[in-house]
Design a protein around this motif. Structure first.
Motif, PDB file in Angstrom:
ATOM      1  N   HIS A 222       0.830  -1.197   0.000  1.00 27.88           N
ATOM      2  CA  HIS A 222       0.000   0.000   0.000  1.00 27.88           C
ATOM      3  C   HIS A 222       0.872   1.258   0.000  1.00 27.88           C
ATOM      4  O   HIS A 222       1.991   1.235   0.509  1.00 27.88           O
ATOM      5  CB  HIS A 222      -0.909  -0.009   1.233  1.00 27.88           C
ATOM      6  N   VAL A 223       0.331   2.320  -0.545  1.00 28.63           N
ATOM      7  CA  VAL A 223       1.061   3.581  -0.602  1.00 28.63           C
ATOM      8  C   VAL A 223       1.415   4.041   0.815  1.00 28.63           C
ATOM      9  O   VAL A 223       0.647   3.837   1.755  1.00 28.63           O
ATOM     10  CB  VAL A 223       0.248   4.660  -1.353  1.00 28.63           C
ATOM     11  N   ASP A 224       2.609   4.572   0.974  1.00 30.47           N
ATOM     12  CA  ASP A 224       3.094   5.097   2.261  1.00 30.47           C
ATOM     13  C   ASP A 224       3.443   4.031   3.296  1.00 30.47           C
ATOM     14  O   ASP A 224       3.729   4.361   4.439  1.00 30.47           O
ATOM     15  CB  ASP A 224       2.088   6.065   2.908  1.00 30.47           C
ATOM     16  N   HIS A 225       3.395   2.771   2.912  1.00 27.33           N
ATOM     17  CA  HIS A 225       3.758   1.747   3.877  1.00 27.33           C
ATOM     18  C   HIS A 225       5.272   1.543   3.946  1.00 27.33           C
ATOM     19  O   HIS A 225       5.755   0.802   4.781  1.00 27.33           O
ATOM     20  CB  HIS A 225       3.015   0.443   3.596  1.00 27.33           C
ATOM     21  N   GLY A 226       5.997   2.217   3.033  1.00 30.47           N
ATOM     22  CA  GLY A 226       7.451   2.235   3.162  1.00 30.47           C
ATOM     23  C   GLY A 226       8.227   1.462   2.106  1.00 30.47           C
ATOM     24  O   GLY A 226       9.368   1.079   2.338  1.00 30.47           O
ATOM     25  N   LYS A 227       7.631   1.280   0.918  1.00 30.12           N
ATOM     26  CA  LYS A 227       8.317   0.532  -0.149  1.00 30.12           C
ATOM     27  C   LYS A 227       9.621   1.219  -0.542  1.00 30.12           C
ATOM     28  O   LYS A 227      10.674   0.592  -0.625  1.00 30.12           O
ATOM     29  CB  LYS A 227       7.414   0.409  -1.387  1.00 30.12           C
ATOM     30  N   THR A 228       9.516   2.527  -0.786  1.00 36.51           N
ATOM     31  CA  THR A 228      10.686   3.273  -1.243  1.00 36.51           C
ATOM     32  C   THR A 228      11.783   3.275  -0.179  1.00 36.51           C
ATOM     33  O   THR A 228      12.955   3.032  -0.468  1.00 36.51           O
ATOM     34  CB  THR A 228      10.273   4.722  -1.564  1.00 36.51           C
ATOM     35  N   LYS A 229      11.340   3.512   1.038  1.00 33.44           N
ATOM     36  CA  LYS A 229      12.279   3.551   2.167  1.00 33.44           C
ATOM     37  C   LYS A 229      12.962   2.191   2.334  1.00 33.44           C
ATOM     38  O   LYS A 229      14.162   2.108   2.589  1.00 33.44           O
ATOM     39  CB  LYS A 229      11.476   3.892   3.426  1.00 33.44           C
TER      40      LYS A 229
ATOM     41  N   ASN B 188       6.502  -3.535   8.313  1.00 32.14           N
ATOM     42  CA  ASN B 188       7.384  -2.366   8.414  1.00 32.14           C
ATOM     43  C   ASN B 188       6.913  -1.406   9.509  1.00 32.14           C
ATOM     44  O   ASN B 188       5.801  -1.529  10.014  1.00 32.14           O
ATOM     45  CB  ASN B 188       7.425  -1.651   7.055  1.00 32.14           C
ATOM     46  N   LYS B 189       7.763  -0.474   9.827  1.00 31.85           N
ATOM     47  CA  LYS B 189       7.469   0.587  10.806  1.00 31.85           C
ATOM     48  C   LYS B 189       7.232   0.018  12.207  1.00 31.85           C
ATOM     49  O   LYS B 189       6.403   0.548  12.959  1.00 31.85           O
ATOM     50  CB  LYS B 189       6.262   1.428  10.369  1.00 31.85           C
TER      51      LYS B 189
ATOM     52  N   ASP C  40       9.087   0.318  14.534  1.00 27.21           N
ATOM     53  CA  ASP C  40       9.600   1.292  15.510  1.00 27.21           C
ATOM     54  C   ASP C  40       8.503   2.222  16.005  1.00 27.21           C
ATOM     55  O   ASP C  40       8.644   2.896  17.021  1.00 27.21           O
ATOM     56  CB  ASP C  40      10.716   2.111  14.859  1.00 27.21           C
ATOM     57  N   LYS C  41       7.393   2.251  15.271  1.00 26.94           N
ATOM     58  CA  LYS C  41       6.369   3.247  15.615  1.00 26.94           C
ATOM     59  C   LYS C  41       5.503   2.806  16.786  1.00 26.94           C
ATOM     60  O   LYS C  41       5.225   1.621  16.972  1.00 26.94           O
ATOM     61  CB  LYS C  41       5.473   3.510  14.399  1.00 26.94           C
TER      62      LYS C  41
ATOM     63  N   SER D  51      12.173  -2.236  10.379  1.00 30.83           N
ATOM     64  CA  SER D  51      11.954  -0.799  10.325  1.00 30.83           C
ATOM     65  C   SER D  51      12.862  -0.276   9.228  1.00 30.83           C
ATOM     66  O   SER D  51      14.078  -0.310   9.354  1.00 30.83           O
ATOM     67  CB  SER D  51      12.305  -0.123  11.648  1.00 30.83           C
ATOM     68  N   ALA D  52      12.237   0.165   8.140  1.00 23.87           N
ATOM     69  CA  ALA D  52      13.021   0.665   7.012  1.00 23.87           C
ATOM     70  C   ALA D  52      13.726   1.950   7.433  1.00 23.87           C
ATOM     71  O   ALA D  52      14.858   2.210   7.044  1.00 23.87           O
ATOM     72  CB  ALA D  52      12.121   0.920   5.813  1.00 23.87           C
ATOM     73  N   LYS D  53      13.049   2.723   8.258  1.00 23.02           N
ATOM     74  CA  LYS D  53      13.581   4.016   8.658  1.00 23.02           C
ATOM     75  C   LYS D  53      14.815   3.845   9.544  1.00 23.02           C
ATOM     76  O   LYS D  53      15.834   4.485   9.325  1.00 23.02           O
ATOM     77  CB  LYS D  53      12.508   4.794   9.410  1.00 23.02           C
TER      78      LYS D  53
HETATM   79  P1  GDP Z   1       5.868   4.096  -0.191  1.00 25.05           P
HETATM   80  O1  GDP Z   1       4.753   4.975  -0.653  1.00 25.05           O
HETATM   81  O2  GDP Z   1       5.362   2.723   0.165  1.00 25.05           O
HETATM   82  O3  GDP Z   1       7.052   4.061  -1.098  1.00 25.05           O
HETATM   83  O4  GDP Z   1       6.344   4.690   1.228  1.00 25.05           O
HETATM   84  P2  GDP Z   1       7.664   5.528   1.568  1.00 25.05           P
HETATM   85  O5  GDP Z   1       8.863   4.672   1.549  1.00 25.05           O
HETATM   86  O6  GDP Z   1       7.660   6.757   0.768  1.00 25.05           O
HETATM   87  O7  GDP Z   1       7.368   5.864   3.091  1.00 25.05           O
HETATM   88  C1  GDP Z   1       6.220   6.592   3.492  1.00 25.05           C
HETATM   89  C2  GDP Z   1       6.494   7.307   4.772  1.00 25.05           C
HETATM   90  O8  GDP Z   1       6.694   6.380   5.829  1.00 25.05           O
HETATM   91  C3  GDP Z   1       7.748   8.165   4.716  1.00 25.05           C
HETATM   92  O9  GDP Z   1       7.497   9.352   5.397  1.00 25.05           O
HETATM   93  C4  GDP Z   1       8.773   7.312   5.441  1.00 25.05           C
HETATM   94  O10 GDP Z   1       9.766   8.102   6.055  1.00 25.05           O
HETATM   95  C5  GDP Z   1       7.938   6.600   6.460  1.00 25.05           C
HETATM   96  N1  GDP Z   1       8.526   5.316   6.835  1.00 25.05           N
HETATM   97  C6  GDP Z   1       8.924   4.333   5.995  1.00 25.05           C
HETATM   98  N2  GDP Z   1       9.424   3.305   6.693  1.00 25.05           N
HETATM   99  C7  GDP Z   1       9.328   3.628   8.010  1.00 25.05           C
HETATM  100  C8  GDP Z   1       9.663   2.956   9.208  1.00 25.05           C
HETATM  101  O11 GDP Z   1      10.188   1.845   9.237  1.00 25.05           O
HETATM  102  N3  GDP Z   1       9.397   3.615  10.370  1.00 25.05           N
HETATM  103  C9  GDP Z   1       8.835   4.848  10.406  1.00 25.05           C
HETATM  104  N4  GDP Z   1       8.601   5.404  11.569  1.00 25.05           N
HETATM  105  N5  GDP Z   1       8.507   5.501   9.283  1.00 25.05           N
HETATM  106  C10 GDP Z   1       8.742   4.907   8.091  1.00 25.05           C
END
Ligand code: GDP
Length: 615
Positions: A118-125, A221-222, A224-225, A257-259
């Motif tokens: 899903h969008v914003d779930h952290g694929k790019t990260k 993912n995430k 850490d949150k 945690s991708a971040k």
């Molecule tokens: P995409 O749309 O799936 O590619 O998502 P992004 O990689 O752009 O990430 C969306 C948002 O989630 C960004 O603001 C990232 O910094 C944040 N994010 C991604 N991975 C993590 C994680 O492991 N932990 C936290 N806290 N935030 C994350």
């Protein structure tokens, strides 16, 4: 056997089991050839089945199915992949034979992974985090170039293992490639944010992966949150047949945690374990390369560049290749570190320089024995593709629509050729255009599309098929704009998709009326008035700006106030002689027809309506 068909014509009929093989993109004439019928009678039969087509027009599979059923034939439309196989066969390249011969030469190859979710779930990260873990690139180098895919190395059970990641945002590329029948991905990593849970695109992504029979590794993912709830995700996904190993299933779930780059290695290990358990990933590196294009674009300096994924064999600098409908000799190969590569083995993504045109995502590539063969294969593919595209892009009209439109004499087709700066934008434009509700009287056909500047070939095709060329973020090459002008081909340039859509839509609804704008030609000030019983009042003027032309439109101003408009310069004289135009600084006599209400110091403004140039 011949018996009357709908419409009263006689057509040789099949017995309901007679198989007729037709290439995708075939026409009624092709079909008629195979059953020894008159193409015109097939046109009639089809017409009575509710569809209108000319004898030489490409038809789609459904249409042939309907027609075949009516006439007692089973029609098999041959796909591009089958075509490719047959096509290559004619060049003595035998894919199946090769595959069998390969068996004893097969060696393990790295898995190719697509990250979805899903969008914003952290694929790019996550893709970024994985990039950073590469033990080969190390801390210093890192992966510097975005080429659409990258390969990393990691230690797995004391062995150095490579994994290839497709590095294109979202799963559009995955879908696009699958739509073309290209199977690129071995394993899908499904990213689910622990604080958000399973969302619509999570399900969409997993459906795609399951439909393609691709094993899934779930990356939670995430973690850490605050509020992260990994167990809830394990729970939710059981509903979709993804059962975690902890729950007795066979899907690996990895918390990351991708971040914060936590447990990225755990994810890589899970990918390798899954690959080793579920798949037999082997390929023969000792033959001519074959694979799929992942990304392509037109680089200002380097020309067409394409990232290809080698799937079997090895690709060498200097090889003659065909990629999609482009061909060429591999001039150089560049990897994700920006470094030159001499040889690319199976599962290796490399950026290739030296093609004549940009392939689309999912186009297959292969090495040909020589340049000439490469060019011939590319040309054949192009012809096949064009025919198939014609069949696909044709918007059908029903019999009622057709009859009505025919009565009004209004059956019209708008043919378009699309050129854009990237394969993605051209596809997006094409999709959007084909979604225009074209109404009843017109038909929209996209007869060709491609990446790069508008070429002479494009213009020639436009001439031959009476098409309009749409350039999206591209220009015409060199003299071609003039050439197009001379040939009467309409070139339209856009940089915003919706503008292109709007105009095409407008043209479909009324064939885009030209817009006019007013252009001032000149102003003359009245210095003296001559009264003539025969011609009415004549204004003795001096031309203050521009020029005054006979028959042009005019207005009269008195001070700031307009006292008359819609007038015409009916007579124009220099002294006693008639003049067609009088320029700034000269005196002249102007007659405004029946309008006589003029005074000294009035200003006569003349103008014309000009066709407005479109943006
Ligand atoms: P995409 O749309 O799936 O590619 O998502 P992004 O990689 O752009 O990430 C969306 C948002 O989630 C960004 O603001 C990232 O910094 C944040 N994010 C991604 N991975 C993590 C994680 O492991 N932990 C936290 N806290 N935030 C994350």
């Amino acid at each position: 056997m011949a018996a009357p068909a709908p419409g009263g014509v006689t057509v040789p009929r099949g017995d309901g089991t007679t198989v007729i093989r037709l290439r995708r993109g075939s026409s009624l004439t092709d079909f008629a050839d195979k059953i020894n019928a008159n193409p015109a009678s097939l046109v009639t039969v089809l017409f009575h089945l509710g569809e209108m087509a000319t004898a030489t027009q490409s038809l789609n599979e459904e249409t042939f199915d309907v027609l075949g059923e009516e006439l007692g034939y089973v029609i098999q439309v041959v796909s591009p992949e089958d075509e490719d196989r047959e096509l290559l066969g004619t060049f003595s390249i035998d894919i199946e034979g090769e595959a069998e011969a390969d068996e004893e030469f097969l060696v393990a190859r790295p898995p190719v992974v697509t990250v979805m979710g899903h969008v914003d779930h952290g694929k790019t990260k996550l893709l970024d985090a994985i990039r950073q873990t590469d033990v080969v690139a190390g801390e210093a180098g890192g992966i510097t170039q975005h080429i659409g895919a990258y390969q990393i190395h990691t230690m797995h059970e004391d062995v150095d293992r490579a994994i290839t990641f497709i590095d294109t945002p979202g799963h559009e590329a995955f879908t696009a490639m699958r739509a073309r029948g290209a199977k690129v991905t071995d394993i899908a990593v499904l990213v689910v944010a622990a604080d958000d849970g399973v969302m619509p695109q999570t399900i969409e992504a997993l459906n795609h992966a399951q439909a393609a029979d691709v094993p899934i590794v779930v990356a939670i993912n995430k973690v850490d949150k605050e509020g992260a709830n990994p167990d809830k995700i394990r729970q939710q996904l059981t509903e979709y047949n993804l059962v975690a190993e902890e729950y007795g299933g066979d899907t690996m779930f990895v918390e990351v945690s991708a971040k914060q780059r936590l447990n990225i290695d755990g994810l890589l290990q899970a990918v390798l374990l899954t690959a080793d358990a579920a798949l037999d990933l082997r390929a023969n590196p000792d033959k001519d390369a074959r694979g799929v294009a992942i990304e392509g674009n037109l680089d200002r300096g380097r020309g067409p560049v394409a990232t290809v994924l080698v799937q079997s064999g090895s690709l060498h600098v200097g090889d003659s290749i065909v990629a999609g409908t482009g061909h060429g000799r591999v001039r150089a190969m560049i990897d994700e570190h920006g470094e030159a590569v001499e040889v690319a083995t199976p599962s290796r993504p490399v950026m290739v320089l030296g093609l004549t045109s940009v392939p689309g995502a999912g186009d297959t590539f292969l090495v040909a024995p020589d340049d000439r063969t490469a060019r011939q294969i590319a040309e054949k593919r192009e012809a096949i593709e064009r025919n198939a595209a014609l069949a696909k892009s044709r918007k059908r009209i029903s019999l009622e629509d057709f009859t009505k439109a025919l009565e009004q004499g209004k059956v019209e087709t708008l043919n378009l050729i699309l050129k854009g700066d990237g394969a993605g934008s051209v596809e997006a434009l094409e999709d959007a255009l084909l979604q225009i509700d074209v109404g009843e009287e017109v038909e929209l056909r996209i007869i060709d599309r491609g990446v790069g500047a508008i070429t002479k070939n494009n213009i020639n095709l436009a001439v031959a098929s009476n098409a309009i060329i749409i350039g999206f973020n591209v220009k015409s090459e060199g003299q071609n704009a003039e050439y197009a002008d001379r040939e009467g081909v309409d070139l339209r340039f856009y940089s915003v998709i919706y503008q292109a859509i709007e105009e095409v839509e407008a043209s479909l609804k009324g064939l885009l009326k030209p817009e006019y704008e007013e252009a001032e030609l000149g102003r003359a000030e009245i210095r003296e008035i001559f009264r003539s019983s025969r011609f009415g009042n004549i204004a003795g003027c001096i031309v203050r700006s521009g020029e005054i032309r006979r028959n042009s439109k005019a207005r009269v101003f008195r001070g700031d106030r307009m006292v008359a408009e819609g007038l015409t310069i009916e007579s124009l004289k220099r002294f006693k002689d008639d003049a067609t135009e009088v320029r700034e600084g000269f005196e002249c006599g102007i007659g405004l027809g029946s309008f006589n209400d003029i005074q000294n110091e009035d200003v006569i403004q003349t103008y014309e309506m000009r066709e407005k140039a479109r943006a």
